[in-house]
Scaffold this active site. Sequence first.
Site, short mmCIF file in Angstrom:
data_model
loop_
_atom_site.label_atom_id
_atom_site.label_comp_id
_atom_site.label_asym_id
_atom_site.label_seq_id
_atom_site.Cartn_x
_atom_site.Cartn_y
_atom_site.Cartn_z
N SER A 105 0.80 -1.23 0.00
CA SER A 105 0.00 0.00 0.00
C SER A 105 0.84 1.28 0.00
O SER A 105 0.50 2.23 -0.71
CB SER A 105 -0.97 0.00 1.18
OG SER A 105 -1.94 -1.01 1.02
N LYS A 109 -10.09 -4.20 11.29
CA LYS A 109 -11.19 -3.71 10.45
C LYS A 109 -12.51 -3.59 11.22
O LYS A 109 -13.33 -2.73 10.91
CB LYS A 109 -11.38 -4.61 9.23
CG LYS A 109 -10.29 -4.46 8.18
CD LYS A 109 -10.63 -5.27 6.93
CE LYS A 109 -9.64 -4.98 5.82
NZ LYS A 109 -10.02 -5.66 4.56
N GLY A 143 -16.37 -19.04 0.01
CA GLY A 143 -15.91 -18.43 1.25
C GLY A 143 -16.91 -17.46 1.83
O GLY A 143 -17.78 -16.94 1.11
N ALA A 144 -16.80 -17.22 3.14
CA ALA A 144 -17.74 -16.32 3.82
C ALA A 144 -17.03 -15.43 4.82
O ALA A 144 -17.64 -14.93 5.76
CB ALA A 144 -18.83 -17.14 4.52
N ALA A 179 -13.42 -10.76 3.17
CA ALA A 179 -13.36 -10.40 1.75
C ALA A 179 -14.66 -10.78 1.05
O ALA A 179 -15.20 -10.00 0.26
CB ALA A 179 -12.17 -11.07 1.09
N ILE A 189 -9.38 -13.48 -5.40
CA ILE A 189 -8.89 -12.32 -4.66
C ILE A 189 -7.39 -12.40 -4.39
O ILE A 189 -6.77 -11.43 -3.97
CB ILE A 189 -9.64 -12.12 -3.32
CG1 ILE A 189 -9.36 -13.28 -2.35
CG2 ILE A 189 -11.14 -11.93 -3.57
CD1 ILE A 189 -9.81 -13.01 -0.93
#
EC number: 1.1.1.25
Length: 285
Positions: free
Chosen positions: A22, A71, A129-130, A133, A227
């Site tokens: 980043s 997050k 997936g859960a 993301a 992803i």
Amino acid sequence: MRIDGHTRLAAVVASPIKHSISPFIHNLAFEKTHVNGVYVAWEIPESDLAETVENIRRYNMFGINLSMPYKEKVIPFLDGLSPEAQLIGAVNTVVNRDGRLIGHNTDGFGFFASLKNFNPKDTHIMILGAGGAAKSIVTQAVLDGAKKVSIYVRPQSLVKAKENFRTLLDQTDCYLEFHDLTDADHFQKELRQTDLLVNATSVGMDGESLPISIDTRFPKELLVADIIYQPFETPFLALARKQEIEAVNGLGMLLYQAAGAFKLWTGENMPTGAIWQELENIYNS
């Protein structure tokens, strides 16, 4: 890049975070847009999170990005949340609006922005997936008008997955389904009617593992996305490309979620084309 008495600060906050790309993306964006800013990585313990957030006000920062494990933990220290951050229950970007700190989530936006020729409206999407993301991508798909989203997880994770999406189920009218990923017959049957298949798990980061059966057959009009961006081509994407199916890795999501944050902070469009070339040189070598 110039640094002077007017330079404003932005940062990514997580633990660990020193490996992050980043700072490279945002500092290149500051340089190319001539915005007087600098972006750094702060690796902090959870005990420092409240003070770190307060420092956004104290030093008149643009704001911060957040990654794991902060997050969700950052939310109590903020003044408000954007609609998508409320639905997701997680924040990856904090914006300083004259001392008022607003949490946003640009992950889902970044994912769909990376799919150049795909519009989620009225589409059927399957997600593997859960986790965080997946939740960001599903929420953005719902906000963008997807017709149906099917979430596939391991059988032991079905109950937890439904609970993880409870807010979204209660507050939207999108058709969400949850299925056992090990039921290959049902998976293959639904795949024939699907527009987009997304791997939102970490399976494939080792360069060897597949999140689905190697015998899976993809319909010709399907778009496949992962992803993961390291490796540049996962076994999941390789399986799709072997069948001549369009396949997209997670590098674009990384770039465009950053572009979303940059726009919120500065009002400027990140020069994604130029930065994309730099990222490809790093990761596709």
